[in-house]
Design a protein around this motif. Structure first.
Motif, PDB file in Angstrom:
ATOM      1  N   ARG A 113       0.865  -1.181   0.000  1.00 46.35           N
ATOM      2  CA  ARG A 113       0.000   0.000   0.000  1.00 46.35           C
ATOM      3  C   ARG A 113       0.903   1.232   0.000  1.00 46.35           C
ATOM      4  NH1 ARG A 113      -3.509  -0.657   5.383  1.00 46.35           N
ATOM      5  NH2 ARG A 113      -1.426  -0.304   6.255  1.00 46.35           N
ATOM      6  N   GLN A 388      -3.317   7.550  -3.819  1.00 48.48           N
ATOM      7  CA  GLN A 388      -3.245   6.298  -3.045  1.00 48.48           C
ATOM      8  C   GLN A 388      -3.072   5.110  -3.991  1.00 48.48           C
ATOM      9  OE1 GLN A 388      -6.382   7.371   0.488  1.00 48.48           O
ATOM     10  NE2 GLN A 388      -7.225   6.420  -1.319  1.00 48.48           N
ATOM     11  N   ILE A 390      -2.795   0.512  -3.978  1.00 48.80           N
ATOM     12  CA  ILE A 390      -2.649  -0.774  -3.288  1.00 48.80           C
ATOM     13  C   ILE A 390      -2.433  -1.875  -4.313  1.00 48.80           C
ATOM     14  CG2 ILE A 390      -4.163  -0.154  -1.362  1.00 48.80           C
ATOM     15  CD1 ILE A 390      -6.298  -2.040  -2.639  1.00 48.80           C
ATOM     16  N   TYR A 392      -2.859  -6.293  -3.992  1.00 56.09           N
ATOM     17  CA  TYR A 392      -3.172  -7.434  -3.129  1.00 56.09           C
ATOM     18  C   TYR A 392      -2.884  -8.710  -3.898  1.00 56.09           C
ATOM     19  CZ  TYR A 392      -5.689  -5.585   0.975  1.00 56.09           C
ATOM     20  OH  TYR A 392      -6.016  -4.985   2.163  1.00 56.09           O
ATOM     21  N   GLU A 400      -9.107 -11.343   3.706  1.00 56.21           N
ATOM     22  CA  GLU A 400      -9.988 -10.221   4.074  1.00 56.21           C
ATOM     23  C   GLU A 400     -11.338 -10.268   3.360  1.00 56.21           C
ATOM     24  OE1 GLU A 400      -7.643  -6.625   3.684  1.00 56.21           O
ATOM     25  OE2 GLU A 400      -6.363  -7.246   5.366  1.00 56.21           O
ATOM     26  N   ALA A 403     -14.567 -10.075   5.514  1.00 54.28           N
ATOM     27  CA  ALA A 403     -14.827  -8.734   6.069  1.00 54.28           C
ATOM     28  C   ALA A 403     -15.429  -7.824   5.004  1.00 54.28           C
ATOM     29  CB  ALA A 403     -13.539  -8.130   6.621  1.00 54.28           C
ATOM     30  N   ILE A 404     -14.894  -7.912   3.767  1.00 53.31           N
ATOM     31  CA  ILE A 404     -15.402  -7.059   2.692  1.00 53.31           C
ATOM     32  C   ILE A 404     -16.859  -7.392   2.378  1.00 53.31           C
ATOM     33  CG2 ILE A 404     -15.110  -6.371   0.268  1.00 53.31           C
ATOM     34  CD1 ILE A 404     -12.108  -7.242   0.607  1.00 53.31           C
ATOM     35  N   LEU A 407     -19.293  -6.256   5.156  1.00 49.92           N
ATOM     36  CA  LEU A 407     -19.573  -4.818   5.153  1.00 49.92           C
ATOM     37  C   LEU A 407     -20.400  -4.425   3.939  1.00 49.92           C
ATOM     38  CD1 LEU A 407     -16.084  -3.594   6.408  1.00 49.92           C
ATOM     39  CD2 LEU A 407     -18.277  -3.265   7.587  1.00 49.92           C
ATOM     40  N   HIS A 416     -20.742  -5.070  -4.823  1.00 43.90           N
ATOM     41  CA  HIS A 416     -19.428  -4.941  -4.196  1.00 43.90           C
ATOM     42  C   HIS A 416     -18.963  -6.304  -3.679  1.00 43.90           C
ATOM     43  CE1 HIS A 416     -20.263  -0.652  -4.383  1.00 43.90           C
ATOM     44  NE2 HIS A 416     -19.117  -0.353  -3.792  1.00 43.90           N
TER      45      HIS A 416
ATOM     46  N   ALA B  83     -15.385  -7.308  11.056  1.00 48.17           N
ATOM     47  CA  ALA B  83     -15.110  -6.626   9.791  1.00 48.17           C
ATOM     48  C   ALA B  83     -14.749  -5.165  10.037  1.00 48.17           C
ATOM     49  CB  ALA B  83     -16.325  -6.725   8.864  1.00 48.17           C
ATOM     50  N   LEU B  84     -15.510  -4.502  10.910  1.00 49.37           N
ATOM     51  CA  LEU B  84     -15.215  -3.089  11.209  1.00 49.37           C
ATOM     52  C   LEU B  84     -13.870  -2.958  11.920  1.00 49.37           C
ATOM     53  CD1 LEU B  84     -18.785  -1.907  12.343  1.00 49.37           C
ATOM     54  CD2 LEU B  84     -17.533  -1.087  10.330  1.00 49.37           C
ATOM     55  N   LEU B  86     -11.257  -5.004  11.604  1.00 43.94           N
ATOM     56  CA  LEU B  86     -10.200  -5.207  10.598  1.00 43.94           C
ATOM     57  C   LEU B  86     -10.016  -3.922   9.778  1.00 43.94           C
ATOM     58  CD1 LEU B  86      -8.225  -6.950   8.915  1.00 43.94           C
ATOM     59  CD2 LEU B  86     -10.193  -7.590   7.480  1.00 43.94           C
ATOM     60  N   ASN B  90      -6.553  -1.526   9.526  1.00 43.65           N
ATOM     61  CA  ASN B  90      -5.869  -1.212   8.268  1.00 43.65           C
ATOM     62  C   ASN B  90      -5.941   0.272   7.922  1.00 43.65           C
ATOM     63  OD1 ASN B  90      -5.133  -3.869   7.938  1.00 43.65           O
ATOM     64  ND2 ASN B  90      -6.678  -4.331   6.376  1.00 43.65           N
ATOM     65  N   PRO B 354     -13.697  -2.859  -4.484  1.00 49.43           N
ATOM     66  CA  PRO B 354     -14.317  -2.888  -3.151  1.00 49.43           C
ATOM     67  C   PRO B 354     -13.342  -3.192  -2.004  1.00 49.43           C
ATOM     68  CG  PRO B 354     -15.734  -3.965  -4.743  1.00 49.43           C
ATOM     69  CD  PRO B 354     -14.434  -3.698  -5.447  1.00 49.43           C
ATOM     70  N   VAL B 355     -12.183  -3.766  -2.315  1.00 51.59           N
ATOM     71  CA  VAL B 355     -11.168  -3.947  -1.272  1.00 51.59           C
ATOM     72  C   VAL B 355     -10.815  -2.590  -0.664  1.00 51.59           C
ATOM     73  CG1 VAL B 355      -8.864  -4.852  -0.748  1.00 51.59           C
ATOM     74  CG2 VAL B 355     -10.227  -5.899  -2.571  1.00 51.59           C
ATOM     75  N   GLY B 356     -10.717  -1.598  -1.541  1.00 54.60           N
ATOM     76  CA  GLY B 356     -10.390  -0.253  -1.078  1.00 54.60           C
ATOM     77  C   GLY B 356     -11.569   0.456  -0.435  1.00 54.60           C
ATOM     78  N   ASP B 357     -12.788   0.097  -0.871  1.00 53.93           N
ATOM     79  CA  ASP B 357     -13.962   0.708  -0.244  1.00 53.93           C
ATOM     80  C   ASP B 357     -14.051   0.346   1.230  1.00 53.93           C
ATOM     81  OD1 ASP B 357     -14.904   1.975  -2.477  1.00 53.93           O
ATOM     82  OD2 ASP B 357     -16.283   0.367  -3.061  1.00 53.93           O
ATOM     83  N   TYR B 358     -13.552  -0.822   1.579  1.00 54.84           N
ATOM     84  CA  TYR B 358     -13.845  -1.330   2.918  1.00 54.84           C
ATOM     85  C   TYR B 358     -12.649  -1.573   3.832  1.00 54.84           C
ATOM     86  CZ  TYR B 358     -18.603  -1.802   1.296  1.00 54.84           C
ATOM     87  OH  TYR B 358     -19.849  -1.514   0.824  1.00 54.84           O
ATOM     88  N   VAL B 359     -11.652  -2.317   3.372  1.00 53.98           N
ATOM     89  CA  VAL B 359     -10.692  -2.824   4.354  1.00 53.98           C
ATOM     90  C   VAL B 359      -9.217  -2.524   4.077  1.00 53.98           C
ATOM     91  CG1 VAL B 359     -12.237  -4.732   4.985  1.00 53.98           C
ATOM     92  CG2 VAL B 359     -10.432  -5.116   3.283  1.00 53.98           C
ATOM     93  N   ALA B 360      -8.868  -2.139   2.854  1.00 53.03           N
ATOM     94  CA  ALA B 360      -7.432  -2.067   2.550  1.00 53.03           C
ATOM     95  C   ALA B 360      -6.712  -1.022   3.397  1.00 53.03           C
ATOM     96  CB  ALA B 360      -7.226  -1.784   1.060  1.00 53.03           C
ATOM     97  N   PRO B 362      -6.420   2.638   2.537  1.00 54.35           N
ATOM     98  CA  PRO B 362      -6.526   3.956   1.921  1.00 54.35           C
ATOM     99  C   PRO B 362      -7.951   4.497   2.063  1.00 54.35           C
ATOM    100  CG  PRO B 362      -5.343   2.458   0.485  1.00 54.35           C
ATOM    101  CD  PRO B 362      -5.905   1.628   1.612  1.00 54.35           C
TER     102      PRO B 362
END
Lengths: 428, 428
Positions: A113, A388, A390, A392, A400, A403-404, A407, A416, B83-84, B86, B90, B354-360, B362
């Motif tokens: 990242r 920004q 990233i 993965y 992860e 978790a995604i 949410l 999503h 999830a929140l 995690l 990050n 969506p990885v970035g929307d939620y957990v990554a 950034p």
């Protein structure tokens, strides 16, 4: 100057009442909107038409040739060049330390990242014409952009029958402006925001101007970025009997001479010192060339507040959040921790505010009207942006994924969740 | 999806035509201006009156007790909490690396110069009510402010007859919000900008909202700072035959489902891949819960552009300056240097947006509508301000006095020159 001596809350209540900022003017708004639309549609021709209409100047070339800058520089007073070069050195060494860098973070398996901080591609600087030409402001606008790494820095300034101001051209050359165009007003802002055949589209427009320029900047905001819309100058001084009342008076007047709405302010624990400064202001005013402007600022906008002690003076000043703050106290640097809100701070008896206006190195384009609560001086960061990024691995995504999708589905955004699950659709 | 294949200039011309942003609405402007004036004058009572009038809710307490947050957290699905948590870890580890520090420069005799970077004192976060509750956005707004060091973070959200959304309250507790108030619309923005008996005045307001919220934020800008006014979501994907068309289609749809005006965009050198993605989008759309919204976005706003090669794809994307940019190419990280304009970049086949929307980690609050040319993701810097400071000895001032007075008099500002000369008036 008016001297007020009351409770701290009443003092704060008094000092935080500022002149209301100019309300927007529907006629100006309509005129400017029309100019922007016309320049956007008709480019150079519209710009030329407006310069003819408003300034009665028929321009053959919008671009000012580099030779005009070279000639102005060659003819300039060597003392002016020395002064501009000293200012450039100090502004450059100060702002270079402002430059921020991105980062990369590779702390989790399969995950990288980071953030890049890169310069804007092109910036436009507006320089007002008329009697008040401010070469110092050219350095303050252009050098931070240079240090940020902006490749194309364009200066626009209204044409003049007698040619452009030679100090402005000299400062533009010293600052390293890439191109100069003789166009002013809303049409200049529109040209920079949308581009014309001759004038390039930029990413950000900075620099002060009259109501047509300020209105145009507000209207093109979003199409490009802009700097703050500056209000009248402010100087706050905290001083006690150890300070020199003549010096404090002179510093107050240095900002009072800018504008009838400028605000000179002194907060002191000493009633005697308050009176001495008030007397010195009156005395010094009598010999100032801009006495009429400075008097209006002193009498209508300025004040001296007498407070119980030094900490109270900082409490009052933090509520004011002045553009400039002088601390004219012994060992002034010790008070830095008490300053929450101020654009630029001048510590100690010799740190007269004009030092910062011209040569010290910090920027003189500062938040006014109490906005130093949340805004900052113009700086290198204003000419850069963060990106920004990233990456993965599939294994990292697998860790992860739950978790995604949890949410996403909590938020009702099924697509999503499916985008992540799609990566694993052929797995066991 | 519409597939376009033409010259690069024609492609750029096509793809940079975006939906015009909503023009300002004079009726909304007038209504919001009245609400702001009323809240400013009458505080809590005005806020209560508007909540009764607009939401038909009579509020006894504007403040939501901490126990409601605790209860929501205790009752929350453990998977949502995991999830929140995690996401929080990050986001925190990423944004901590964004934190910038000031400097001190003591390189010239008698001169100290520097810059402090300090947190804003108080921040307000608006969280929309209604069906779409986005707990992820609470983390994205609140955590950077926490990391900046903001001491008071206030959340406002519209009241609801059935109580506040429990995922929102859970996220607020996890993020560490200091206070929650159940108030929405323009009246919430006015309360945060000016303060009421109950709701504190803040220095900056962030968070999305409807047109009344967005209009109020624009109107109080200057009184407080605000974040960007966000436009419809955008995703740009650069991919070739090496990518999986189902995954790319799923990623395009993840942003298409946000809003009818969202913009899914693919630029690829492969006409076959373009067709495969187009087919996959149509197929996947049929089973999406939000198919109607996503279809409108795909058909009216989206496109696939076929270009000659990979470098051309980056040329086109830099002209678009998308909010999100996926690079679905082998060894994607090598292309970072080609990316000039994008809010957040996703490199490689597993880096689904969506990885970035939620957990990554950034931020997912990003510049839209082409503004990544000059704006950046929300970050720690948005919750801090810079304060410049200098101190000069009298000897240091003497060294630079001539430069200051020369520049001051060139600019016609005599009082500036005299303030410096005043320090030497008793010297030989």
């Amino acid at each position: 100057m008016k001297i007020i001596q009351t409770t701290i809350p009443a003092t704060i209540d008094y000092v935080t009442k500022r002149s209301a900022s100019a309300a927007s003017n529907p006629e100006v708004d309509a005129a400017v909107a029309k100019i922007i639309a016309n320049v956007r549609a008709n480019g150079d021709q519209a710009v030329r038409d407006y310069e003819k209409q408003f300034d009665n100047i028929e321009l053959s070339d919008l671009r000012v040739p580099q030779s005009e800058l070279d000639d102005a520089y060659a003819a300039a007073d060597p003392q002016l060049i020395d002064a501009l070069e000293l200012a450039k050195r100090n502004i450059t060494s100060y702002h270079t330390k402002e430059k921020q860098f991105g980062f990369v973070d590779a702390e989790q398996p399969g995950v990288m990242r980071g953030e890049r901080i890169t310069p804007l591609a092109a910036v436009g600087v507006y320089v007002p014409g008329g009697t008040a030409a401010y070469p110092s402001s050219i350095l303050m606008n252009v050098l931070p952009a240079k240090i940020a790494g902006v490749k194309r820095i364009v200066l626009v300034t209204p044409p003049h029958h007698d040619g452009l101001n030679s100090a402005v051209l000299t400062a533009a050359k010293i600052a390293g402006v890439d191109e100069v165009y003789q166009v002013g007003g809303s049409q200049a802002i529109a040209a920079l925001a949308y581009g014309t055949e001759t004038i390039p589209q930029v990413d950000k427009i900075t620099g002060p101007g009259n109501i047509f320029v300020a209105t145009a900047k507000k209207m093109v905001f979003g199409q490009v970025s802009i700097d703050m819309i500056a209000g009248p100058s402010e100087i706050g001084v905290i001083a006690d009997d150890n300070a020199d009342p003549e010096n404090v008076a002179a510093d107050l007047l240095s900002q009072a001479e800018h504008d009838r709405l400028s605000r000179p302010m002194l907060v002191t624990p000493s009633a005697d010192f308050a009176q001495a400064v008030s007397d010195a202001v009156d005395r010094q005013l009598t010999t100032l060339p801009r006495a009429e402007i400075a008097s209006a600022a002193v009498n209508n906008q300025g004040f001296i507040a007498v407070v119980p002690d030094i900490p109270s003076a900082f409490t009052v000043m933090n509520a004011i959040a002045p553009e400039h703050l002088e601390v004219q106290l012994p060992d002034a640097a010790q008070y830095l921790s008490l300053i929450q809100n101020a654009g630029s701070v001048f510590l100690g008896f010799a740190a007269s505010e004009p030092v910062g206006d011209y040569v010290a190195g910090p920027n003189h384009i500062l938040p006014t009207g109490g906005t130093s609560r949340f805004f900052s001086a113009l700086g290198v960061a204003d000419f850069m942006k963060r990106t920004q990024f990233i990456t993965y691995s599939k294994d990292a995504l697998a860790r992860e994924a739950k978790a995604i999708t949890t949410l996403a589905r909590t938020e009702g955004l099924e697509a999503h969740a499916r985008a992540v699950e799609s990566r694993f659709r052929n797995d066991q």
